[in-house]
Design a protein around this motif. Structure first.
Motif, mmCIF file in Angstrom:
data_model
loop_
_atom_site.group_PDB
_atom_site.id
_atom_site.type_symbol
_atom_site.label_atom_id
_atom_site.label_comp_id
_atom_site.label_asym_id
_atom_site.label_seq_id
_atom_site.Cartn_x
_atom_site.Cartn_y
_atom_site.Cartn_z
ATOM 1 N N VAL A 102 0.838 -1.186 0.000
ATOM 2 C CA VAL A 102 0.000 0.000 0.000
ATOM 3 C C VAL A 102 0.886 1.254 0.000
ATOM 4 C CG1 VAL A 102 -1.706 1.306 1.332
ATOM 5 C CG2 VAL A 102 -1.908 -1.195 1.128
ATOM 6 N N ASP A 103 0.561 2.198 -0.855
ATOM 7 C CA ASP A 103 1.306 3.454 -1.023
ATOM 8 C C ASP A 103 2.695 3.251 -1.634
ATOM 9 O OD1 ASP A 103 -0.798 4.925 0.099
ATOM 10 O OD2 ASP A 103 -0.013 4.667 2.135
ATOM 11 N N ILE A 104 3.002 2.026 -2.039
ATOM 12 C CA ILE A 104 4.294 1.744 -2.669
ATOM 13 C C ILE A 104 4.110 1.323 -4.118
ATOM 14 C CG2 ILE A 104 6.349 0.267 -2.621
ATOM 15 C CD1 ILE A 104 6.324 2.208 -0.330
ATOM 16 N N ASN A 105 3.184 0.373 -4.362
ATOM 17 C CA ASN A 105 2.950 -0.147 -5.711
ATOM 18 C C ASN A 105 1.488 -0.582 -5.810
ATOM 19 O OD1 ASN A 105 2.795 -1.916 -8.019
ATOM 20 N ND2 ASN A 105 5.025 -2.028 -8.016
ATOM 21 N N ILE A 185 11.898 -4.969 -1.770
ATOM 22 C CA ILE A 185 10.456 -4.827 -1.642
ATOM 23 C C ILE A 185 10.105 -4.721 -0.164
ATOM 24 C CG2 ILE A 185 9.845 -5.930 -3.819
ATOM 25 C CD1 ILE A 185 9.452 -8.531 -2.383
ATOM 26 N N PRO A 186 8.940 -4.112 0.144
ATOM 27 C CA PRO A 186 8.658 -3.745 1.540
ATOM 28 C C PRO A 186 8.577 -4.898 2.528
ATOM 29 C CG PRO A 186 7.302 -2.446 0.053
ATOM 30 C CD PRO A 186 7.985 -3.487 -0.790
ATOM 31 N N ASN A 187 8.082 -6.078 2.112
ATOM 32 C CA ASN A 187 7.950 -7.161 3.090
ATOM 33 C C ASN A 187 9.297 -7.641 3.612
ATOM 34 O OD1 ASN A 187 7.745 -8.266 0.180
ATOM 35 N ND2 ASN A 187 8.376 -10.096 1.321
ATOM 36 N N GLU A 220 10.617 1.855 -7.150
ATOM 37 C CA GLU A 220 11.418 3.062 -7.054
ATOM 38 C C GLU A 220 10.953 3.957 -5.904
ATOM 39 O OE1 GLU A 220 10.193 1.782 -9.828
ATOM 40 O OE2 GLU A 220 12.042 1.204 -10.894
ATOM 41 N N ARG A 221 9.653 3.970 -5.629
ATOM 42 C CA ARG A 221 9.140 4.788 -4.521
ATOM 43 C C ARG A 221 9.673 4.276 -3.187
ATOM 44 N NH1 ARG A 221 2.800 6.056 -4.286
ATOM 45 N NH2 ARG A 221 3.419 6.982 -6.278
ATOM 46 N N TYR A 222 9.708 2.961 -3.024
ATOM 47 C CA TYR A 222 10.245 2.376 -1.792
ATOM 48 C C TYR A 222 11.741 2.656 -1.669
ATOM 49 C CZ TYR A 222 11.316 -1.293 1.677
ATOM 50 O OH TYR A 222 11.734 -1.982 2.771
ATOM 51 N N VAL A 223 12.472 2.537 -2.787
ATOM 52 C CA VAL A 223 13.907 2.825 -2.758
ATOM 53 C C VAL A 223 14.151 4.293 -2.394
ATOM 54 C CG1 VAL A 223 16.010 2.934 -4.142
ATOM 55 C CG2 VAL A 223 14.481 0.979 -4.362
ATOM 56 N N ALA A 224 13.350 5.196 -2.939
ATOM 57 C CA ALA A 224 13.492 6.613 -2.604
ATOM 58 C C ALA A 224 13.250 6.841 -1.111
ATOM 59 C CB ALA A 224 12.518 7.446 -3.435
ATOM 60 N N GLY A 228 15.914 8.325 1.573
ATOM 61 C CA GLY A 228 15.573 9.431 2.456
ATOM 62 C C GLY A 228 15.869 9.094 3.910
ATOM 63 N N MET A 229 15.559 7.875 4.317
ATOM 64 C CA MET A 229 15.829 7.450 5.691
ATOM 65 C C MET A 229 17.325 7.400 5.957
ATOM 66 S SD MET A 229 14.554 4.024 7.674
ATOM 67 C CE MET A 229 15.818 2.994 6.954
ATOM 68 N N ILE A 230 18.083 6.891 4.994
ATOM 69 C CA ILE A 230 19.543 6.841 5.141
ATOM 70 C C ILE A 230 20.118 8.242 5.325
ATOM 71 C CG2 ILE A 230 21.688 6.300 3.911
ATOM 72 C CD1 ILE A 230 20.083 3.960 2.588
ATOM 73 N N ALA A 231 19.591 9.191 4.550
ATOM 74 C CA ALA A 231 20.067 10.581 4.657
ATOM 75 C C ALA A 231 19.718 11.178 6.010
ATOM 76 C CB ALA A 231 19.464 11.406 3.522
#
Length: 366
Positions: A102-105, A185-187, A220-224, A228-231
């Motif tokens: 949800v909200d990812i793909n 992937i998110p899981n 790509e949204r999850y990778v972004a 962002g979290m890493i930054a």
């Protein structure tokens, strides 16, 4: 004339667990004298020459044939397989719960939801339902499938024979390499792993890096979000390396000091077994099929607190004797897995279906 035993699936991927199993099944069936083709909706360009279009399955179909249907997501290939008159053996590779996406793909949310809904329809369609792990078989049982069984994943390791020395050279130093291999992937909970690594690097070992190996196509949204979290954490030395060749994958296993998984949903998880084979100690979150896949080897954890996981990583990597004991246990588990006679198990299931009465719900079309 002897019945044919064909396979059908939505997509044949290069280097993934389902793809390896499909090719292994075909080798066994052909060696036993069966005509056996692989029908797909899509295939990696490197594998297209080994497949046929799923729509051509209509011409190959016959009521006496067996169709091994690999079910992992809703698809047009799946719905065609349902409508054909062939006897069916369903091989279930598990469907990730759609809420992870949800909200990812959005498309994958739809496909996973549809796949789980469609799966229930096969209870009366298939002659036999197999999980590729005991965890997946139990899910089939819970849905009401009968009879069920396990067609174990016994991975081959030919793809890990040669390493790309350039990749190995970039990370072959005295730093600790924390490794995870799997699709981004998110899981698989990459964010949990990154938080734990940040704690490990900050409080235990600044000379460490996190190597995250796996394709992120479509996510790509999850990778972004991860970048962002890493930054925000200012967490350095995290490498999201993407899809790699077999030679590069081998190199990453060779330089890995510890394989750490935070994944919350796995139907089997072949990289755990690849780590066993490559002699990399495994630390994995004890969820879904992971404990049964590890078969008493490696180290399982249940507390995802970043400091707790960081301390575990440190305790393992700092203790050479412990690493040796863990790796020895993993080799023993791998030997138990490889001792399973995949060919005999598969052919036994095929023989059993051929010898049994046809399912009364089989659908015959003109």
């Amino acid at each position: 004339m002897r019945p044919a035993v064909h396979q059908v699936l939505a997509t044949l991927g290069y280097g993934d667990a389902i793809g390896h199993e499909v090719m292994g099944i075909q080798r066994v069936l052909r060696a036993a004298g069966y005509e056996s083709e692989i029908f797909v909706q899509t295939a990696d360009p490197r594998l297209e020459h080994l497949t046929q279009d799923y729509r051509d399955l209509r011409d190959a179909s016959h009521p006496d044939n067996i169709l091994i249907h690999h079910f992992s997501i809703g698809s047009r290939a799946s719905r065609l397989a349902y409508a054909l008159p062939d006897r069916m053996v369903l091989v279930y590779h598990n469907i990730t719960p759609p809420e992870y996406f949800v909200d990812i793909n959005k498309e994958l949310v739809r496909l996973c939801f549809r796949g789980r809904r469609e799966l229930a329809l096969y209870k009366s369609r298939c002659d036999l339902a197999l999980g590729d792990s005991e965890y997946n078989r139990q899910e089939l049982d819970a849905l009401g499938f009968t009879p069920t069984g396990v067609l174990p994943v016994v991975p081959g390791f030919d793809h890990l024979r040669a390493a790309d020395s350039r990749t190995a050279g970039a990370f072959a130093d005295d730093w600790v390499n924390v490794l995870f291999v799997g699709r981004v992937i998110p899981n698989k909970r990459f964010e949990d792993l990154i938080r734990a690594f940040h704690a490990y690097k900050t409080f235990f070992n600044p000379r460490s890096r996190l190597l995250l190996v796996g394709s992120h196509a479509g996510f790509e949204r999850y990778v972004a979000m991860l970048h962002g979290m890493i930054a925000r954490l200012d967490c350095r030395d995290v490498h999201l390396v993407g899809h790699v060749s077999n030679e590069e994958l081998t190199a990453y296993y060779e330089v890995g000091d510890i394989f750490v998984s935070a994944s919350e949903h796995e139907g089997f998880c072949v990289p755990l077994i690849e780590s066993f084979y490559m002699g990399v100690p495994v630390l994995a979150y004890a969820a879904t099929a992971v404990p049964s896949t590890m078969d008493g080897a490696g180290i399982l954890y249940t507390d995802k607190d970043p400091m707790h996981l960081a301390a575990l990583i440190n305790a393992i990597t700092e203790d050479r004797d412990l690493v040796d004991r863990v790796v020895d246990g993993q080799y023993a588990a791998l030997a138990r897995l490889e001792a399973k006679d995949f060919a005999a198990t598969l052919l036994g299931y095929v023989d059993g279906v051929l010898a049994s009465p046809r399912s009364s719900s089989s659908i015959v079309i003109a």
